[in-house]
Design a protein around this motif. Structure first.
Motif, PDB file in Angstrom:
ATOM      1  N   SER A  37       0.641  -1.047  -0.019  1.00 31.13           N
ATOM      2  CA  SER A  37      -0.209   0.284  -0.077  1.00 31.13           C
ATOM      3  C   SER A  37       0.934   1.580  -0.089  1.00 31.13           C
ATOM      4  O   SER A  37       2.217   0.948   0.536  1.00 31.13           O
ATOM      5  CB  SER A  37      -1.221   0.296   0.966  1.00 31.13           C
ATOM      6  N   ASN A  38       0.232   1.831  -0.500  1.00 30.18           N
ATOM      7  CA  ASN A  38       1.010   3.848   0.083  1.00 30.18           C
ATOM      8  C   ASN A  38       1.561   4.054   0.769  1.00 30.18           C
ATOM      9  O   ASN A  38       2.442   4.775   0.892  1.00 30.18           O
ATOM     10  CB  ASN A  38       0.222   4.643  -0.886  1.00 30.18           C
ATOM     11  N   ASP A  76      -7.176  -3.127  -4.265  1.00 26.66           N
ATOM     12  CA  ASP A  76      -6.441  -2.312  -3.722  1.00 26.66           C
ATOM     13  C   ASP A  76      -5.223  -1.695  -4.147  1.00 26.66           C
ATOM     14  O   ASP A  76      -5.260  -0.367  -4.132  1.00 26.66           O
ATOM     15  CB  ASP A  76      -7.330  -1.832  -1.939  1.00 26.66           C
ATOM     16  N   ASN A  77      -4.074  -2.582  -3.600  1.00 26.09           N
ATOM     17  CA  ASN A  77      -3.015  -1.759  -3.257  1.00 26.09           C
ATOM     18  C   ASN A  77      -2.583  -1.524  -4.992  1.00 26.09           C
ATOM     19  O   ASN A  77      -1.761  -0.778  -4.638  1.00 26.09           O
ATOM     20  CB  ASN A  77      -2.311  -2.683  -2.741  1.00 26.09           C
ATOM     21  N   GLU A  80      -4.137   1.478  -5.729  1.00 26.75           N
ATOM     22  CA  GLU A  80      -3.070   2.309  -4.846  1.00 26.75           C
ATOM     23  C   GLU A  80      -2.024   2.889  -5.941  1.00 26.75           C
ATOM     24  O   GLU A  80      -2.104   4.245  -6.092  1.00 26.75           O
ATOM     25  CB  GLU A  80      -2.598   2.723  -4.161  1.00 26.75           C
TER      26      GLU A  80
END
Length: 206
Positions: A37-38, A76-77, A80
């Protein structure tokens, strides 16, 4: 021979139907997808839906189940950061790899829960799985919604490819059997394929 018509499927036990529909199509690739993830939390998850889409440019496709149903940390990652890795599952890590299918909160890294180890190469944001015989770094290209069941077909391009030296043949063929790379039968059946024969490109008989 068992014969089921379309109208019979809905009468089957839920788990029985899921197992049957997931296994009747044949063996599938067994891969671990690594993302981060960010905010810097790594994630790794088992996937059996990675498929080859083209060689030039080198594209892979991955199917994600409906992303609106439950949290999809891998998806989602990728959205992102635009980056992820695909790592082949081999015989020695089957149980650890399969446990990544458990639904952990996004703040928890499966690398911390299992004995799988992160590996970083070439300043790539997403982690590779250390020891995987084949490791690929990919970037997000595009995606399509499959309206019939609301799944997502994500398309990505291979940017870096790492292959164990002794499994690459002189003509470029990657001999997966030499590295004990496994396949998935259904949702939870792991098989070790053996290469029996290679057959040259076929042309019409004269």
């Amino acid at each position: 021979m068992l014969h089921l018509r379309r109208q019979d499927f809905d009468d089957l036990d839920h788990v029985y139907r899921i197992n049957m529909m997931n296994s009747c199509s044949g063996f599938k690739s067994a891969n671990l997808i690594g993302t981060k993830s960010n905010d810097g939390t790594p994630n790794v998850a088992v996937f059996s839906s990675v498929t080859h889409l083209g060689s030039n440019p080198p594209l892979l496709g991955i199917v994600f189940r409906p992303v609106s149903d439950v949290p999809r940390n891998t998806y989602d990652n990728i959205k992102e950061t635009g980056q992820f890795t695909v790592n082949h599952i081999h015989l020695d890590i089957i149980e650890q790899a399969h446990h990544t299918s458990a639904k952990y909160d996004k703040s928890i890294s499966e690398f911390d829960i299992t004995k799988l180890e992160e590996e970083y190469k070439n300043d790539w944001h997403a982690p590779f799985v250390k020891g995987a015989p084949i490791q690929m770094a990919l970037t997000y290209c595009e995606e399509y919604i499959i309206k019939t069941n609301n799944t997502v077909q994500l398309i990505a391009e291979i940017k870096d490819l790492y292959i164990q030296d002794d499994i690459v043949e002189t003509d470029g063929f990657v001999n997966l059997a030499k590295a004990n790379i496994v396949a998935i039968n259904g949702l939870d059946g792991y098989a070790l394929p053996a290469l029996k024969q290679r057959i040259e490109y076929q042309r019409p008989k004269k």
